[in-house]
Design a protein around this motif. Structure first.
Motif, short mmCIF file in Angstrom:
data_model
loop_
_atom_site.label_atom_id
_atom_site.label_comp_id
_atom_site.label_asym_id
_atom_site.label_seq_id
_atom_site.Cartn_x
_atom_site.Cartn_y
_atom_site.Cartn_z
N GLN A 145 0.83 -1.20 0.00
CA GLN A 145 0.00 0.00 0.00
C GLN A 145 0.87 1.25 0.00
N ASN A 146 0.47 2.22 -0.83
CA ASN A 146 1.13 3.53 -0.90
C ASN A 146 2.62 3.40 -1.22
N TRP A 147 2.99 2.35 -1.93
CA TRP A 147 4.41 2.08 -2.12
C TRP A 147 5.03 2.96 -3.19
N ILE A 148 4.22 3.37 -4.15
CA ILE A 148 4.74 4.20 -5.25
C ILE A 148 3.86 5.44 -5.37
N THR A 149 4.48 6.62 -5.33
CA THR A 149 3.75 7.88 -5.48
C THR A 149 4.52 8.77 -6.44
N PHE A 150 3.84 9.25 -7.46
CA PHE A 150 4.44 10.18 -8.42
C PHE A 150 3.96 11.59 -8.07
N THR A 151 4.89 12.46 -7.67
CA THR A 151 4.50 13.82 -7.28
C THR A 151 5.74 14.71 -7.33
N ASN A 152 5.50 16.02 -7.48
CA ASN A 152 6.57 17.01 -7.41
C ASN A 152 6.63 17.68 -6.05
N GLN A 184 -7.64 24.43 3.82
CA GLN A 184 -7.34 23.15 3.20
C GLN A 184 -5.93 23.15 2.62
N GLY A 185 -5.36 21.96 2.46
CA GLY A 185 -4.11 21.81 1.75
C GLY A 185 -2.91 22.46 2.40
N SER A 186 -2.85 22.50 3.75
CA SER A 186 -1.72 23.09 4.45
C SER A 186 -0.89 21.99 5.10
N ASP A 187 0.42 22.18 5.11
CA ASP A 187 1.34 21.19 5.68
C ASP A 187 2.29 21.90 6.63
N TYR A 188 2.22 21.55 7.92
CA TYR A 188 3.09 22.17 8.91
C TYR A 188 3.26 21.23 10.10
N GLY A 189 4.37 20.53 10.14
CA GLY A 189 4.62 19.61 11.23
C GLY A 189 3.62 18.48 11.30
N SER A 190 3.03 18.12 10.18
CA SER A 190 1.96 17.12 10.17
C SER A 190 2.51 15.71 10.29
N TYR A 191 1.70 14.82 10.84
CA TYR A 191 2.05 13.40 10.94
C TYR A 191 2.13 12.84 9.52
N PRO A 192 3.29 12.31 9.11
CA PRO A 192 3.45 11.87 7.71
C PRO A 192 2.65 10.62 7.39
N GLY A 193 2.36 10.44 6.11
CA GLY A 193 1.74 9.21 5.65
C GLY A 193 2.74 8.07 5.63
N ASN A 194 2.22 6.85 5.53
CA ASN A 194 3.10 5.68 5.54
C ASN A 194 2.89 4.83 4.29
N LYS A 195 3.84 3.97 4.05
CA LYS A 195 3.69 2.91 3.07
C LYS A 195 3.80 1.58 3.82
N MET A 196 3.21 0.53 3.24
CA MET A 196 3.03 -0.68 4.03
C MET A 196 3.08 -1.92 3.15
N ILE A 197 3.64 -2.97 3.72
CA ILE A 197 3.59 -4.32 3.14
C ILE A 197 2.85 -5.19 4.14
N LEU A 198 1.86 -5.95 3.67
CA LEU A 198 1.15 -6.84 4.59
C LEU A 198 0.82 -8.16 3.91
N ALA A 199 0.56 -9.16 4.74
CA ALA A 199 0.14 -10.48 4.27
C ALA A 199 -1.13 -10.86 5.01
N GLY A 200 -2.05 -11.53 4.32
CA GLY A 200 -3.33 -11.86 4.93
C GLY A 200 -3.80 -13.26 4.61
N LEU A 201 -4.76 -13.70 5.39
CA LEU A 201 -5.34 -15.03 5.24
C LEU A 201 -6.83 -14.97 5.53
N ASN A 202 -7.65 -15.53 4.64
CA ASN A 202 -9.09 -15.66 4.84
C ASN A 202 -9.46 -17.14 4.77
N ILE A 203 -10.20 -17.59 5.78
CA ILE A 203 -10.62 -18.99 5.84
C ILE A 203 -12.12 -19.04 6.07
N GLY A 204 -12.82 -19.88 5.30
CA GLY A 204 -14.25 -20.05 5.48
C GLY A 204 -14.60 -21.51 5.69
N LEU A 205 -15.49 -21.78 6.66
CA LEU A 205 -15.93 -23.16 6.89
C LEU A 205 -17.41 -23.18 7.21
#
Length: 1014
Positions: free
Chosen positions: A968-975, A993-1014
């Motif tokens: 998630q959010n691994w690649i971002t194209f921006t200037n 709107q659209g102001s940036d000052y000492g803000s908590y930065p966004g993150n990128k993430m790698i995750l693995a998941g499992l879904n099981i149905g019975l």
């Protein structure tokens, strides 16, 4: 429940296990394994088809290859169904292997969608709406409801209001309509209206579907709360004959998307000396000190970390023809990418439906959520100068993290900007918010006569939260005050009663009529109390004993109530499925408005023509569906604080004999004429289905005008009041939306695409006697309240300042300019009016916070159980006010600087972008240097999954096993030069709107998941 972490309580698991016992239905007959494959007439496998033993609750679903396996009586019958196909009954006849072919059902292709106070076939909808399904939500694991909407629905702009764990989002549906009132949409959760439910409070895993109502025809049924759009959330309910248990989990690692390049200790010390010598001062650091600093401390490395996130969900659902149930328990734990920040949530959901007889149905919905949010210092705790990120960017790199005695360094180097160490701020602040929320309802449906149904429901939303804050001696403020503590308790209780009559009748097989009439009541009670103290002997007890402090601060408390009563009515008519008409009216009476304007009426009407049902298009092999839509209507906005129409009293301080005395005096002037903002909206749309609906297209053009703006207007000082809320002014939003879904390849290998794009143009039409006024919130200690401007003829959210034209290179350039006191190396500004001086008259519009275009694109590829999904999302044409640049490029030497300042102007380096080092500095001036292009295209999610073959999982008595990995959010194209272009330091503020000052930065993430149905 542990003090330092949240666990799902035993009572939740006990309740969950008890509820599992309800569907325990056993078959008395002898059964044997039966397996098979379900395909369409073209031979393509049909995944997700329901296979149920007739007359029982035993059933399963087909896997990605269309295969199924279950136990059934050898002489039994299987009922096989799937959306878009006609149901089919197959006699087993002693066979163990079956091949089933389902025929397409054109009527079934017309899926049912949720609308206000009911449902409709999508083909019969005359208004503008977008749908987000549970499959869309699961495609991108998210922690909050609002995040699930981002890039999924045309015309719905979603921006992260806070990237901190548990942070909410800002949502604008077809632009912002208001200046001072709320602009967030109304959320309706299983029929319960809640304003601004965009955060992480509701578990996204429990959601079956979300419908976004956009035009007035769709939203007017919600009257005074529909102007900003409506998000209808339907949670998962049990299905007859499908008793299932599902377990879902994922685990991921988050990290900061990028770090900002800053000066190291040696580079910083060199700049400090240069800034001082340039103004005739002595150097601060000796050459020996500079040589010994080396790289120093990288404060971003010290506060940012790789942080885990984990989620667990257990769901049981199913039922019979009479009783259906769905029960789930969920646990989410998200550690923040900044040290000592985290969020965790436990939730329990129980939905139950029971058919008492052919005329009487009852049901209930219940959600219980318990959350804990441990936050690092934020803007709310003293401005950006108190935030950890701000400190990490500005704290001197020459300082170590720890003193020689092992204690944390707290203060900056003498002579530098006096802020706390970012590590000490993060570790020394105890900021815990614990919330408990219960939202639920019960309902009953009674068929009075054929076609006429009465429905009544009662619901409540009870929300309790406690925020405990302690600033220890490891923080700058805590050191000065010997520790400071506060506890804030908030409780909100909302109740709801709705009563509706619905009449359905078909006349002569061609005239279809549905009438709805109803009366609803909703009310709320809110209370808050705060206790504070400071001056503690030590930091041991933190906020757990306020009485042990030497100084008790003035406590605070507040309370408020509001109520809304409403009458609703709607008529839906269609002739032979060709000509469709919807008329809606709602009358709302609100306690928030003046005595002269408690009630208002919000009507709407829409018509549609399904050309595809006409003889000249029926059976057309290319055009399968073609519908034209037109709508117009009114909706309102009541999202202001309570008692704005009333004269109120407040505390006031007075000095008597050098003693401060607290008294009571008038604080607000009455306005008995205060009323709703009203938004009139016209919409023209088209829905198209081509090539057996392998390509579907929806396009809309809208024009909406909001009048009677709830605007805070300055009053003459002689009145004794600063301002008053009045109905004044108007705003227009107009734009287009386009959504295209296509099945590009349909076979063993399948490729589908979903694309949407929207453009909105916002314009202020009228501000009463004013033509403009300054806007924008103060920015921490910089105090820049006039960064924006609201001006007639322009859009809301513009940036207003001076146009920079480079750097003065010579004294001759200075002498010939409007800045006579400048020196070579100083920043140069454009004299817009040519009067020979740089002043407020030279300010111009530098950019706009609102994008020109925004949208999303999803491509999904699947082959024999393997599926790859790539989801992209972005904006174009918007600007960001990078407030950080004021200090990271100040070159005064009092704070650390951006690495770009290595290219600063010197007589031997004639830079035309970065000015000279100057310890005296200049007043902070908003210029084009701080306004950056905020456009971006983000690969929001890449998901690769594999669904195991049913022949394999059935041996383990399972019906579905799916594993996946996601980036998630691994690649971002921006200037944009900041941490992340998706930023909004002032949260959901309309004017900032659209102001940036000492803000908590966004993150990128790698995750693995499992879904099981019975």
């Amino acid at each position: 429940m542990k003090k330092n972490g949240i666990h799902v309580g035993r009572w939740i698991w006990f309740s969950f296990l008890v509820c599992l016992q309800f569907p325990a239905l056993l078959m008395a007959q002898q059964t044997a394994p039966v397996s098979g494959k379900v395909t369409g007439t073209g031979g393509d496998a049909i995944p997700g088809a329901n296979v149920v033993v007739k007359g029982t609750t035993t059933g399963t679903s087909t896997d990605a290859q269309g295969r199924f396996s279950l136990n059934a009586p050898s002489d039994g019958t299987l009922v096989i169904s799937s959306l878009g196909f006609a149901s089919l009954e197959v006699n087993i006849g002693g066979r163990s292997q079956l091949t089933v072919t389902l025929a397409e059902d054109q009527k079934a292709l017309e899926e049912v969608v949720v609308v206000g106070y009911g449902t409709q076939r999508k083909s019969d909808v005359t208004g503008s709406l977008s749908s987000v399904t549970s499959k869309d939500i699961k495609a991108v694991p998210v922690t909050g409801v609002g995040q699930a909407l981002q890039g999924r629905a045309a015309g719905v702009q979603v921006t992260q209001a806070s990237n901190a764990p548990g942070g909410g989002v800002t949502i604008r549906i077809r632009g912002g309509n208001s200046i001072n009132a709320g602009n967030e949409p109304l959320y309706v959760i299983d029929g319960f209206p809640v304003y601004n439910e965009s955060g992480a409070n509701l578990n996204p895993n429990d959601i079956e579907s979300m419908e976004i109502l956009k035009d007035a025809s769709a939203t007017a049924i919600y009257g005074s709360r529909g102007a900003n759009g409506v998000v209808l959330i339907t949670t998962k309910r049990g299905k007859s004959g499908q008793n299932r248990i599902e377990f879902e989990t994922y685990y991921g690692i988050q990290q900061v998307r990028k770090k900002l390049p800053m000066l190291n200790a040696t580079e910083y010390a060199t700049l400090v000396n240069e800034a001082n010598t340039n103004v005739g001062r002595a150097p601060v650091f000796t050459n020996e000190q500079i040589a010994g600093f080396g790289a120093g401390t990288n404060w971003q490395d010290e506060i940012f970390r790789k942080a885990p996130i984990q989620n667990y969900q257990l769901t049981a659902s199913g039922g019979s023809d009479k009783t259906r149930y769905a029960v789930s328990a969920n646990y989410l734990n998200q550690q923040g990418i900044i040290i000592n920040s985290k969020y965790d949530r436990a939730s329990f959901r129980f939905n139950f439906d029971h058919k008492i007889n052919d005329r009487f149905n009852i049901g209930t919905s219940l959600n219980v959520i318990r959350s804990r949010n441990n936050a690092v210092p934020t803007d709310a705790d003293g401005g950006s100068s108190g935030t950890v990120v701000y400190s990490a960017l500005n704290f001197s790199p020459t300082q170590p993290v720890y003193n020689p005695d092992g204690t944390l360094v707290v203060f900056n180097t003498p002579g530098r900007i006096q802020i706390g160490s970012p590590v000490a701020q993060a570790l020394g602040t105890y900021n815990l918010t614990v919330g408990t929320r219960m939202i639920g309802s019960v309902f009953a449906d009674y068929k009075i006569i054929p076609g006429l149904t009465f429905r009544t429901s009662f619901g409540a939303d009870v929300n309790y939260s406690k925020r405990s804050l302690y600033l220890s001696r490891n923080t700058a403020t805590g050191t000065q005050l010997s520790g400071q503590a506060s506890i804030i308790n908030n409780q909100s209780s909302t109740w709801l009663n709705e009563n509706t009559l619905t009449y359905n009748k078909t006349f002569g097989n061609v005239h279809n009529l549905t009438l709805l009439a109803g009366y609803t009541m909703q009310g709320n009670r809110y209370e808050s109390v705060e206790a504070r103290s400071q001056g503690f002997a030590n930091d041991i007890l933190t906020y757990e004993n306020l009485g042990s402090a030497s100084t008790a601060l003035v406590p605070a408390s507040s309370a408020s109530n509001w109520q809304l009563n409403s009458y609703i009515g709607r008529a839906n008519y269609d002739y032979s499925g060709k000509y469709l008409l919807t008329a809606t009216v709602r009358a709302d009476g609100s306690s928030r408005f003046g005595a002269s304007n408690k009630w208002a009426v919000f009507p709407s009407a829409s018509v549609a023509w399904r050309l595809s049902e006409e003889d000249f298009l029926k059976g057309n092999r290319v055009v399968n569906d073609l519908k034209l839509r037109v709508s117009y209507g009114l909706s309102g906005n009541q999202e202001i604080t309570q008692y704005q129409s009333l004269a109120t009293l407040g505390t006031q301080n007075a000095n008597f004999n050098n003693t401060v005395v607290i008294g009571i005096g008038p604080s607000r002037v009455a306005n008995p004429d205060l009323r709703w903002e009203t938004t009139a909206q016209a919409d023209v749309g088209i829905d198209v289905g081509l090539l057996s609906n392998r390509i579907t297209l929806t396009a809309d053009y809208y024009n909406k005008k909001t009048t009677d703006l709830l605007l805070s207007v300055p009053l003459p000082y002689v009145s004794g009041y600063a301002s008053a809320l009045q109905n004044l002014g108007s705003i227009r939003n107009q734009g287009f939306e386009l959504g295209i879904n296509s099945t590009n390849v349909n076979g063993a290998f399948k490729w589908t695409t979903a694309f949407n794009i929207a453009a909105n143009r916002n314009k202020v039409l009228n501000l009463g006697d004013q033509t403009e006024f300054a806007s924008g919130d103060a920015s921490g200690h910089l105090q820049l309240p006039n960064s924006g401007l609201v001006r007639v003829g322009e859009q809301i959210g513009l940036f207003y300042g001076y146009q920079s034209s480079g750097i003065f290179q010579t004294q001759a350039e200075v002498d010939g300019s409007a800045q006579k006191t400048a020196k070579p190396g100083d920043r140069r500004y454009v004299d817009q009016n040519g009067d020979g001086a740089i002043n407020a008259s030279d300010r111009v519009i530098l950019g706009y916070a609102q994008p020109k275009f925004f949208g999303g694109l999803t491509n999904t590829f699947s082959y024999k159980g393997v599926e790859l999904s790539i989801f992209m999302q972005g904006t174009s044409g918007n600007s960001i006010f990078n407030i950080n640049r004021f200090e990271q490029e100040s070159l005064t030497g009092v704070s650390n600087q951006s690495a770009e300042t290595l290219n600063r102007w010197t007589p031997t380096n004639p830079s035309n972008t970065i000015p000279r080092a100057n310890a005296v500095g200049n007043a902070y001036v908003l210029s084009s240097r701080q306004i950056e292009d905020g456009s971006y295209l983000r690969v929001k999610n890449i998901n690769l999954s594999y669904t195991l073959p049913s022949a394999l999982v059935s041996k383990a008595k399972l019906y579905n096993v799916k594993v996946y990995v996601s980036a998630q959010n691994w690649i971002t194209f921006t200037n944009y030069s900041g941490f992340d272009p998706e930023v909004n330091r002032f949260g959901q503020s309309t004017l900032s709107q659209g102001s940036d000052y000492g803000s908590y930065p966004g993150n990128k993430m790698i995750l693995a998941g499992l879904n099981i149905g019975l």
